[in-house]
Design a protein around this motif. Structure first.
Motif, PDB file in Angstrom:
ATOM      1  N   GLY A  11      -1.881  -1.141  17.254  1.00  0.00           N
ATOM      2  CA  GLY A  11      -2.064  -1.597  15.885  1.00  0.00           C
ATOM      3  C   GLY A  11      -0.917  -2.458  15.390  1.00  0.00           C
ATOM      4  N   ASP A  12      -0.920  -2.722  14.092  1.00  0.00           N
ATOM      5  CA  ASP A  12       0.124  -3.523  13.471  1.00  0.00           C
ATOM      6  C   ASP A  12       1.443  -2.742  13.412  1.00  0.00           C
ATOM      7  N   LEU A  13       2.528  -3.489  13.308  1.00  0.00           N
ATOM      8  CA  LEU A  13       3.846  -2.903  13.098  1.00  0.00           C
ATOM      9  C   LEU A  13       4.275  -3.159  11.653  1.00  0.00           C
ATOM     10  N   HIS A  14       5.053  -2.217  11.105  1.00  0.00           N
ATOM     11  CA  HIS A  14       5.509  -2.332   9.722  1.00  0.00           C
ATOM     12  C   HIS A  14       6.975  -1.924   9.622  1.00  0.00           C
ATOM     13  N   PHE A  15       7.748  -2.690   8.849  1.00  0.00           N
ATOM     14  CA  PHE A  15       9.163  -2.363   8.695  1.00  0.00           C
ATOM     15  C   PHE A  15       9.371  -0.986   8.074  1.00  0.00           C
TER      16      PHE A  15
ATOM     17  N   ARG B  73      11.463   4.362   8.792  1.00  0.00           N
ATOM     18  CA  ARG B  73      11.258   5.820   8.754  1.00  0.00           C
ATOM     19  C   ARG B  73      11.518   6.427  10.133  1.00  0.00           C
ATOM     20  N   ASN B  74      11.094   5.762  11.180  1.00  0.00           N
ATOM     21  CA  ASN B  74      11.361   6.254  12.534  1.00  0.00           C
ATOM     22  C   ASN B  74      12.862   6.361  12.794  1.00  0.00           C
ATOM     23  N   THR B  75      13.598   5.346  12.363  1.00  0.00           N
ATOM     24  CA  THR B  75      15.039   5.318  12.614  1.00  0.00           C
ATOM     25  C   THR B  75      15.746   6.433  11.857  1.00  0.00           C
TER      26      THR B  75
ATOM     27  N   ALA C 288      18.583  -0.102   4.570  1.00  0.00           N
ATOM     28  CA  ALA C 288      19.604  -0.027   3.524  1.00  0.00           C
ATOM     29  C   ALA C 288      18.984   0.084   2.137  1.00  0.00           C
ATOM     30  N   ARG C 289      17.849  -0.562   1.947  1.00  0.00           N
ATOM     31  CA  ARG C 289      17.184  -0.526   0.645  1.00  0.00           C
ATOM     32  C   ARG C 289      16.400   0.773   0.444  1.00  0.00           C
ATOM     33  N   ALA C 290      15.719   1.230   1.491  1.00  0.00           N
ATOM     34  CA  ALA C 290      14.859   2.408   1.348  1.00  0.00           C
ATOM     35  C   ALA C 290      15.639   3.716   1.457  1.00  0.00           C
ATOM     36  N   TYR C 291      16.748   3.687   2.193  1.00  0.00           N
ATOM     37  CA  TYR C 291      17.534   4.909   2.425  1.00  0.00           C
ATOM     38  C   TYR C 291      19.018   4.624   2.176  1.00  0.00           C
ATOM     39  N   PRO C 292      19.370   4.228   0.961  1.00  0.00           N
ATOM     40  CA  PRO C 292      20.755   3.801   0.703  1.00  0.00           C
ATOM     41  C   PRO C 292      21.787   4.896   0.936  1.00  0.00           C
TER      42      PRO C 292
ATOM     43  N   LEU D 177      19.863  -7.343  -3.382  1.00  0.00           N
ATOM     44  CA  LEU D 177      19.864  -6.038  -4.048  1.00  0.00           C
ATOM     45  C   LEU D 177      20.607  -4.977  -3.246  1.00  0.00           C
ATOM     46  N   ILE D 178      21.052  -5.307  -2.052  1.00  0.00           N
ATOM     47  CA  ILE D 178      21.782  -4.335  -1.228  1.00  0.00           C
ATOM     48  C   ILE D 178      23.133  -4.041  -1.862  1.00  0.00           C
ATOM     49  N   THR D 179      23.443  -2.769  -2.019  1.00  0.00           N
ATOM     50  CA  THR D 179      24.697  -2.375  -2.674  1.00  0.00           C
ATOM     51  C   THR D 179      25.777  -1.960  -1.681  1.00  0.00           C
TER      52      THR D 179
END
Length: 334
Positions: free
Chosen positions: A114-118, A123-125, A153-157, A256-258
């Motif tokens: 199937g498709d891949l998604h960032f 989440r895997n990482t 970095a944005r999803a799991y700061p 937006l990365i802090t």
């Protein structure tokens, strides 16, 4: 002198990933790169992605004298994670534990249909970090891995200390230049590509400053798979990663990365995925990567950009001494 230095540091990778027998005499690699050796032991993490049972390959390399910190290395689209071998040594010599995954769809990891998604790769990482009981890490990413690093970095700061974006792609939204391309057309084009054509593609797109023999393992890693019975499955996953780059831009997220962020760019790196499919009038506007990185760094609360002269897309292999200096100096800064 630069080539000699790069050759010395890169020699370890060649020793692990390239044997002197010609490709025609070898059995095909499996689509999990069976037959292609990595520089350190590889483990597998079982995962479920979109209902599919998959396995994520990774190396977990311990330093002789730990400094208590961990670096996660994120690979690019056209390269197995084994190409990080010189950087792994640099980091472990400095006391860092180094975790090096192959993302799902790449390297020794599973190849879904199937498709891949960032978001899924991110989440895997993070699941891998949980599995290894690593609360927080520094992220060092290259090329496509840079796009993934931005998403992590944005999803799991709270899981990221520092972010190093090494010649990342995704510094622009390619949809503004390139019309959508059907998956079937990309499959056809990729399937027709020869090993010589692929070498020329890498040399042109990446402005490689490496001697030709150092590019050979990358050619082998792809074209020895072509004789595998499961090659069509590998090809489908490889093309899914091209659509991932196009369909899921991250450029708007970068300012937006802090977390403290360092761009390390090759001055001659003008890689721009999809550029041949863009209208001719727009092609010259694409791939101004060093300038884009500097512009982004100026907008970020903790951003910085360094550009290494006479260097292309594989900056950590082409200019290892300068790259290591910038990398270790940045990670050491609190």
């Amino acid at each position: 002198m630069k080539y000699l230095f790069a050759t010395a540091l890169f020699g370890a990778l060649l020793a692990y990933s390239f044997t002197p027998a010609c490709a025609a005499e070898r059995e095909p690699y499996g689509i999990g790169l069976e037959g292609f050796a990595y520089p350190y032991p590889v483990s597998m993490l079982p995962l479920v992605n979109d209902g599919d049972q998959v396995r994520m390959a990774y190396m977990d390399v311990a330093p002789a004298q730990p400094n208590g910190r961990t670096v996660v290395l994120l690979h690019g689209r056209n390269f197995p994670s084994s190409y990080w071998a010189p950087v792994i040594k640099t980091l472990t010599d400095a006391g860092y534990r180094v975790v090096v995954p192959d993302q799902i769809g790449f390297g020794k990891s599973s190849k879904p249909m199937g498709d891949l998604h960032f978001d899924t790769l991110a989440r895997n990482t993070v699941t891998l970090l949980d599995h290894l009981q690593i609360a927080k890490a520094d992220i060092v990413a290259h090329s496509l891995g840079g796009m993934l690093g931005v998403r992590i970095a944005r999803a799991y700061p709270d899981r990221v200390n520092h972010l190093v974006l090494t010649a990342p792609i995704g510094l622009e939204d390619y949809r503004l230049y390139v019309p959508p391309t059907p998956t079937e057309k990309i499959l056809e084009n990729e399937d027709k590509l020869t090993a010589d054509g692929y070498r020329k593609q890498l040399e042109t797109n990446y402005a490689l400053k490496l001697p030709p023999d150092q590019v050979t393992p990358f050619i082998d890693a792809r074209f020895n798979i072509k004789g595998s019975a499961e090659y069509p499955r590998w090809l489908r996953a490889f093309v899914a990663s091209a659509q991932l780059i196009y369909r899921e831009p991250v450029a708007h997220e970068i300012p937006l990365i802090t977390q403290p962020t360092l761009f390390i760019m090759g001055a001659d790196d003008h890689n721009a995925p999809g550029r041949p499919n863009a209208p001719e009038a727009l092609r010259a506007k694409m791939g101004q990567n060093a300038e884009l990185a500097k512009a982004f760094a100026a907008k970020m609360p903790n951003g910085r950009a360094e550009v290494i002269p006479d260097t292309g897309h594989l900056v950590f292999l082409e200019a290892p001494a300068k790259y290591n200096e910038l990398l270790l100096g940045f990670l050491a800064a609190r």
